[in-house]
Design an enzyme around this catalytic site. Structure first.
Site, mmCIF file in Angstrom:
data_model
loop_
_atom_site.group_PDB
_atom_site.id
_atom_site.type_symbol
_atom_site.label_atom_id
_atom_site.label_comp_id
_atom_site.label_asym_id
_atom_site.label_seq_id
_atom_site.Cartn_x
_atom_site.Cartn_y
_atom_site.Cartn_z
ATOM 1 C CG HIS A 3 -1.763 1.206 1.379
ATOM 2 N ND1 HIS A 3 -1.736 2.028 2.483
ATOM 3 C CD2 HIS A 3 -2.687 1.743 0.539
ATOM 4 C CE1 HIS A 3 -2.617 3.003 2.330
ATOM 5 N NE2 HIS A 3 -3.197 2.863 1.156
ATOM 6 C CD GLU A 23 -2.785 2.401 -3.189
ATOM 7 O OE1 GLU A 23 -3.784 3.124 -3.096
ATOM 8 O OE2 GLU A 23 -1.786 2.529 -2.437
ATOM 9 C CG ASP A 25 -1.772 7.008 -3.230
ATOM 10 O OD1 ASP A 25 -2.927 6.549 -3.234
ATOM 11 O OD2 ASP A 25 -0.936 6.759 -2.343
ATOM 12 C CG HIS A 39 -2.223 9.007 0.329
ATOM 13 N ND1 HIS A 39 -2.869 9.743 1.303
ATOM 14 C CD2 HIS A 39 -3.005 7.916 0.107
ATOM 15 C CE1 HIS A 39 -3.991 9.138 1.642
ATOM 16 N NE2 HIS A 39 -4.096 8.030 0.935
ATOM 17 C CG ASP A 83 -5.991 5.306 -4.867
ATOM 18 O OD1 ASP A 83 -6.954 5.835 -5.462
ATOM 19 O OD2 ASP A 83 -5.951 5.185 -3.627
#
Length: 274
Positions: A3, A23, A25, A39, A83
């Site tokens: 993440h 993942e 951002d 993020h 994301d």
């Protein structure tokens, strides 16, 4: 699934901890250009929220990490979830965002179709009203002469909308496969408060004869007990800040015969039902 991997060095860090997927951002500027891997605040507890790279520089590092023969290559890294932090965009900018995202990936990750990165990509979109981002992405790859790269791309609507509403957005976007459905909540909130009800509904849709979902993943899971709960309902992926926790649970006797980490030889768009 590691993440919030937003700095180049974190690619190595998370894969070395056991992640086969990351993942990342992606933030956009006011003209719908993908700008940073970032993020920002707030983010998960016990994480630094402000690590970042310029988007195209991150893509180049990611390409090296997923290109066989490169000195930075990680064979284990097979899937990347982008994301898309598109909340700052107007709905009528979604098509342009998809178009510009496709052009950046084509040039800096896929190397214009010439021995680029091999990882599968999931475009994770938080807002159902931005379904035209998918349209812009697909049509741009076709216009640029590389429609075959769409076979490497899947989709996720990451808001907490109802399963029926998500299905309708995919219908508008003309999507009929390669769907990953996410569900979850920040690790700052105890998992029992949120519960697994929506994740169970997603699994039920995946397992039905007329469902639109191919894979279900749950986030953000950092505890051993929550990992086991997610596996017990039959999710396909788990997003975590601690990949070693997931790896350890997968090695437990109750799970090692049923689950394993996916490799590049596995098809991320293939549905496995409970």
């Amino acid at each position: 699934m590691g993440h919030m991997v937003n700095a180049n060095y974190q690619i190595d860090e998370f894969v070395n901890l056991g992640a086969n997927s990351i993942e990342t951002d992606v933030s956009f500027d006011s003209s719908a250009n993908p700008e940073y891997t970032y993020h920002g605040v707030p983010c998960d507890c016990r994480r630094w929220c402000k690590k970042w790279e310029y988007f195209n520089n991150f893509l180049k590092a990611l390409r090296k990490a997923t290109t066989p023969g490169d000195s930075k290559y990680h064979e284990k890294l097979v899937l990347v979830v982008f994301d898309l932090k598109a909340g700052s965009l107007y709905d009528n900018q979604a098509y342009d965002a998809g178009k510009k995202l496709a052009k950046n990936l084509l040039q800096h990750y896929w190397n214009n179709g010439n021995n680029g990165g091999r990882a599968y990509i999931v475009l994770s979109i938080p807002n159902l009203a931005h379904y035209k981002l998918i349209t812009g992405f697909k049509e741009t790859l076709k216009t640029e002469g590389h429609p075959e790269l769409m076979e490497k791309v899947g989709y996720d609507f990451s808001g907490n909308d109802s399963i029926d509403q998500v299905a309708n957005a995919y219908k508008k976007a003309g999507v009929t496969g390669r769907v990953w459905q996410s569900d979850g909540i920040t690790n700052c909130v105890a998992s029992f408060i949120r519960g697994l009800d929506r994740a169970k509904k997603a699994v039920k849709n995946r397992d039905s004869s007329n469902g639109y979902i191919n894979k279900v993943y749950y986030w953000t899971v950092d505890k051993y007990a929550t990992t086991r709960e997610a596996l017990d309902i039959g999710v396909d992926g788990i997003m975590t800040n601690y990949p070693d926790v997931i790896a350890n649970v997968l090695n437990e006797s109750a799970y090692k015969e049923k689950f394993r980490l996916a490799t590049y030889d596995d098809n991320p768009w293939e549905t496995f039902k409970n």
